[in-house]
Structure formats: structure tokens, C-alpha cells
Scaffold this active site. Structure first.
Site, mmCIF file in Angstrom:
data_model
loop_
_atom_site.group_PDB
_atom_site.id
_atom_site.type_symbol
_atom_site.label_atom_id
_atom_site.label_comp_id
_atom_site.label_asym_id
_atom_site.label_seq_id
_atom_site.Cartn_x
_atom_site.Cartn_y
_atom_site.Cartn_z
ATOM 1 N N HIS A 64 17.528 33.485 58.013
ATOM 2 C CA HIS A 64 16.647 32.827 59.508
ATOM 3 C C HIS A 64 17.844 33.801 60.981
ATOM 4 C CE1 HIS A 64 13.382 31.295 60.983
ATOM 5 N NE2 HIS A 64 14.566 31.897 62.796
ATOM 6 N N HIS A 66 18.471 36.070 64.307
ATOM 7 C CA HIS A 66 17.742 37.544 65.622
ATOM 8 C C HIS A 66 18.774 37.970 65.315
ATOM 9 C CE1 HIS A 66 13.930 35.181 65.406
ATOM 10 N NE2 HIS A 66 15.304 33.520 64.968
ATOM 11 N N LYS A 69 18.567 39.952 68.858
ATOM 12 C CA LYS A 69 18.876 39.274 70.689
ATOM 13 C C LYS A 69 20.173 38.651 70.572
ATOM 14 C CE LYS A 69 15.289 36.001 70.014
ATOM 15 N NZ LYS A 69 13.986 36.374 69.399
ATOM 16 N N HIS A 215 7.726 31.002 61.861
ATOM 17 C CA HIS A 215 8.438 30.375 63.096
ATOM 18 C C HIS A 215 7.491 29.121 62.646
ATOM 19 C CE1 HIS A 215 11.675 33.254 63.304
ATOM 20 N NE2 HIS A 215 11.847 32.441 64.188
ATOM 21 N N GLU A 218 8.130 24.221 65.926
ATOM 22 C CA GLU A 218 9.050 24.549 66.786
ATOM 23 C C GLU A 218 9.758 23.292 67.997
ATOM 24 O OE1 GLU A 218 12.046 28.153 66.938
ATOM 25 O OE2 GLU A 218 13.138 26.938 67.775
ATOM 26 N N ASP A 315 20.229 31.359 62.051
ATOM 27 C CA ASP A 315 18.932 31.153 63.283
ATOM 28 C C ASP A 315 19.986 32.343 64.290
ATOM 29 O OD1 ASP A 315 16.848 31.603 64.376
ATOM 30 O OD2 ASP A 315 16.823 29.036 65.044
ATOM 31 N N ASN A 316 20.100 31.562 65.338
ATOM 32 C CA ASN A 316 19.915 32.513 67.190
ATOM 33 C C ASN A 316 21.753 32.410 66.961
ATOM 34 O OD1 ASN A 316 17.066 31.061 67.429
ATOM 35 N ND2 ASN A 316 17.520 33.247 68.496
HETATM 36 ZN ZN LIG Z 1 14.712 32.215 64.149
#
Ligand SMILES: [Zn+2]
Length: 421
Positions: A64, A66, A69, A215, A218, A315-316
Site C-alpha cells: 500500500h 502512493h 503523490k 481505503h 481512516e 503508505d505515503n
Molecule cells: Zn493510502
């Protein structure tokens, strides 16, 4: 022997420690040896080196992320560190900057980081609100082709559930996802007709032969129960392809009995869970002038107890949703262990960074059996306390038996992209 220098030919690495779960054995670390020849795990070889007790892992799977981004922080920082601040800022940055070249260069930078840290497979969500979908998906496909043999890549479309409809512009996005062999995804939060939207979404995925990845919840708001809605929708539609749910933070603030009942449904529906604890720590329970009380991590132990496969992922990275991060799965393992108390909780948790994410996404299963690719991460640590006390910047990453160059890309490479709009 100097830790970082391994012979390039066939060799037996003696005196290594491997988590027993990777050897299909009970218990914790097992002191053993592992042999390499022709890029694969092999039978014992004539040349042997003493590894001084080094820990060995199969290369990581980060399920997972991104990539689209990543690394926009210098031009678009989160103004206040909140979820809404992140959402708004990324939306503005996307409209202003996300050409195919901008996305490709930042994603390639992130992939080089992940590769250097020992990751061999990545699933990334891709912001897919039109017209971004037509820009990002072809760029992603090109990048995937360039990275073949180093990192296996999967893409998931990302839209808010309010943008979903069976007859609107999402049909085109879903067609793009199909064309580029992706996964159908969206963000779920409480909306009046969520059940209907989920049924439509799963039907659309089934018609196209796509897996699903959401998602989910959250938020620290206990009334957000879309995980429950997804479980019910999967059970009611009989959707048969793999379904992944990420985040699931609100379980941690719900009434205990209600949360456990939802988890029973998750188990029954056969969902895979991915927890993103680094990003959750950053965004959840953030209020100016107030110390955060809640960590945002989902109920990983209660899930594991029900046989729900749990993974952890990055994640990010360096964007408004998370100001830090480098797609380093050893950092994710270290942080997840501390945040989620994975220590003192059995010996299977190393699977949550390797075996479970590979199974959830359909990447090749990590294996240390003879004949498997010698894709390994070797750390100068003989046990967990040594492993998690240092960043393991001197780890060795072997891909098909060869020690790779672990030099990380220089942030200055991206400076020309970071002029504020
Ligand atoms: Zn995410």
C-alpha cells in the site's frame, strides 16, 4: 569477514539467523545456513563464509503506497498536519502539477529508494479522478515496464466513494484500470447510499475480472463503519476475487463488542487487511495544542486471532498525508512492532511484511526453499533487539544472488519540480 563484501559466485552463508516462520518451523529465530548459486537458493556450496549471526529476510513486499503523490512536500506541505489539510493540499498540487513527466520522475525516485532498501514488489494507489486517470495510468504502465525484473508493480485506482457511479465517468476509469491490468479501488466513508455504491462497485469489478482494494474508515470517528458495510457487500454479492481493506482506524475507537462483531464479519467475508501505522500516527488524533491520545492503528491482534491476514505497508512518503518516509519496509517493520506491540505476540509477524502482502496482491510468494530466487535482505543484527535498535543502513540486499548498489537517490534531483505553483 567484512560484513558488506560477499563473494559473487556460489557460496554458503554460514551462521545466519532466519525467522522460523520463513522455514515453516515453529519458534523464533533459527540459527542456520543458506546457500546461493546461479541467482537462486541452492544446496550447500564449496565456498562458505561466516556471517557472524546476521539476520536474513526474504525481500519485502510493500502493498500500500502512493507513488504518484510521493515527494511533493517541498512544493506542497501540509499546512496543519491534519487529514483535511492533506486532502486539500494534494488536490491542489495534482491539478497544478501532475503531468505524466512529473508523476513519472517522482515515482521513479521513490522506486529507487524502495529497491535500495530491499523491496521487490509494490502495489500503489493512483489518484484517478478524471482527467488525472488518463494522464497517470499510461505513465504508470511505462514505469512498470522499465522496472520489470527489479520491482513488480501493481496499480489501484483511487477515488472517493461519492465519485463512484455505475454509469458516470468512473466507467472510463474502470476501463483504464482493466486495460492496464490494475486493481479497482476507492475510499469509503459514511454516505447515505454506501451499500448501493458498494454493490455497484463490486459488480463492476467482477464484470472486469478485477481485484478490489479500499481505503476504509481512516478516521477516529467511531460512527464510521464502512468496514462493516464492505464485509456485508462482499458476503451478499458473493464477490469471489481478493478484497483488501486498508487503514480501518475507527475500529480502535468503537465499542469493543461492536468492533469484534465487525471483525467476525471481516473474517467471514475473507478480506485481507493492511495497516499503515506510520501515516496513521501522523494524521490521526491531531489537534492544535493538544497531545494525541490515540494511535490510529487498527486491531491487528484481534484480526490475527480470527485468521484474518494482516499486512503492514508504507503508505505515503514525503507528501501532505505523511511528511516523512522512504519506502523502507525495515522501518515499517520496526515502527509497526513498536506501535502495535508485535513483539511478545508470537513469531508469525514477519509474514506481515512479506508472505501476507504477497498473497493479498497475488505477487509471487517469498520463499527460502532451494530453487527460489535469491532475493534477500541481510542485516548486521543477530536478534530482534539488535535489528530494531539501529536503522540497518548497512544492510546487504541481494537480488538474484547479487549484492545490489544501495546508494539512495539525492533529493536535489527533484528540486526543479519543486517550484511552488
Ligand atoms: Zn493510502
Amino acid at each position: 569477514m567484512e560484513f558488506r563484501v560477499l563473494p559473487s559466485g556460489p557460496v554458503t552463508l554460514q551462521n545466519v539467523h532466519i525467522p522460523a516462520c520463513f522455514l515453516d518451523q515453529p519458534g523464533d529465530l533459527i540459527r542456520t545456513e543458506i546457500s546461493l548459486a546461479d541467482g537462486k537458493i541452492a544446496a550447500p556450496q564449496a565456498i562458505a563464509v561466516d556471517m557472524g549471526g546476521a539476520m536474513v529476510f526474504p525481500a519485502f513486499v510493500d502493498m500500500h503506497t502512493h507513488l504518484d503523490k510521493g515527494h511533493i512536500w517541498p512544493r506542497s506541505p501540509n499546512p496543519d498536519g491534519t487529514f483535511m489539510g492533506a486532502l486539500t493540499t494534494v488536490g491542489q498540487d495534482r491539478v497544478a502539477h501532475w503531468t505524466a513527466e512529473d508523476v513519472r520522475r517522482r515515482a521513479d525516485f521513490a522506486l529507487r529508494c524502495a529497491y535500495a532498501h530491499g523491496t521487490r514488489a509494490i502495489r500503489t494507489h493512483l489518484d484517478s479522478v478524471p482527467p488525472q486517470d488518463d494522464i497517470t495510468w499510461p505513465a504508470f504502465s511505462d514505469l512498470r515496464a522499465e522496472w520489470t525484473g527489479r520491482i513488480d508493480l501493481q496499480g489501484v485506482c483511487l477515488i472517493g466513494c461519492e465519485k463512484f457511479s455505475t454509469d458516470g465517468e468512473f466507467r472510463h476509469t474502470a476501463d483504464l484500470v482493466t486495460e492496464h491490468r490494475g486493481v479497482l479501488g476507492m475510499v469509503t466513508y459514511p454516505v447515505d447510499d454506501l451499500a448501493e455504491r458498494l454493490t455497484g462497485f463490486l459488480t463492476m469489478a467482477a464484470e472486469r475480472g478485477l481485484d478490489a482494494d479500499f481505503h476504509v474508515d481512516e478516521t477516529m470517528d467511531p460512527s464510521s463503519e464502512t468496514l462493516r458495510a464492505i464485509s456485508l457487500a462482499v458476503l451478499e454479492t458473493g464477490f469471489a476475487a481478493p478484497v483488501t481493506v486498508g487503514h480501518c482506524c475507527s475500529l480502535s475507537t468503537q465499542d469493543e463488542a461492536r468492533a469484534m462483531d465487525t471483525l467476525d464479519l471481516v473474517a467471514k467475508a475473507g478480506l485481507s487487511v493492511v495497516s499503515l501505522p506510520l501515516c496513521n500516527l501522523y494524521l490521526q488524533d491531531r489537534h492544535r495544542g493538544r497531545t494525541p491520545r490515540n494511535r490510529g492503528i487498527t486491531l491487528v491482534h484481534e484480526m490475527a486471532a480470527r485468521g484474518i491476514p494482516v499486512s503492514f505497508a508504507s503508505d505515503n512518503t514525503r507528501d501532505p498525508f505523511y511528511a516523512y518516509g522512504d519506502l523502507d519496509m525495515l522501518e515499517v517493520m520496526r515502527q509497526a512492532t513498536r506501535i502495535g506491540h508485535l513483539d511478545h505476540a508470537g513469531h508469525d509477524w514477519p509474514r506481515a511484511f512479506t508472505t501476507h502482502p504477497a498473497a493479498a496482491c497475488g505477487f509471487s510468494a517469498p520463499s527460502l526453499a532451494v530453487g527460489s530466487p535469491a532475493d534477500l535482505v541481510i542485516c548486521k543484527a543477530r536478534n530482534w533487539t539488535e535489528l530494531f535498535s539501529r536503522p540497518q543502513s548497512d544492510r546487504i540486499v541481494l537480488r538474484e544472488g547479487q549484492s545490489i548498489d544501495r546508494t539512495l537517490p539525492d533529493y536535489a534531483e527533484l528540486d526543479d519540480l519543486m517550484e511552488p505553483a
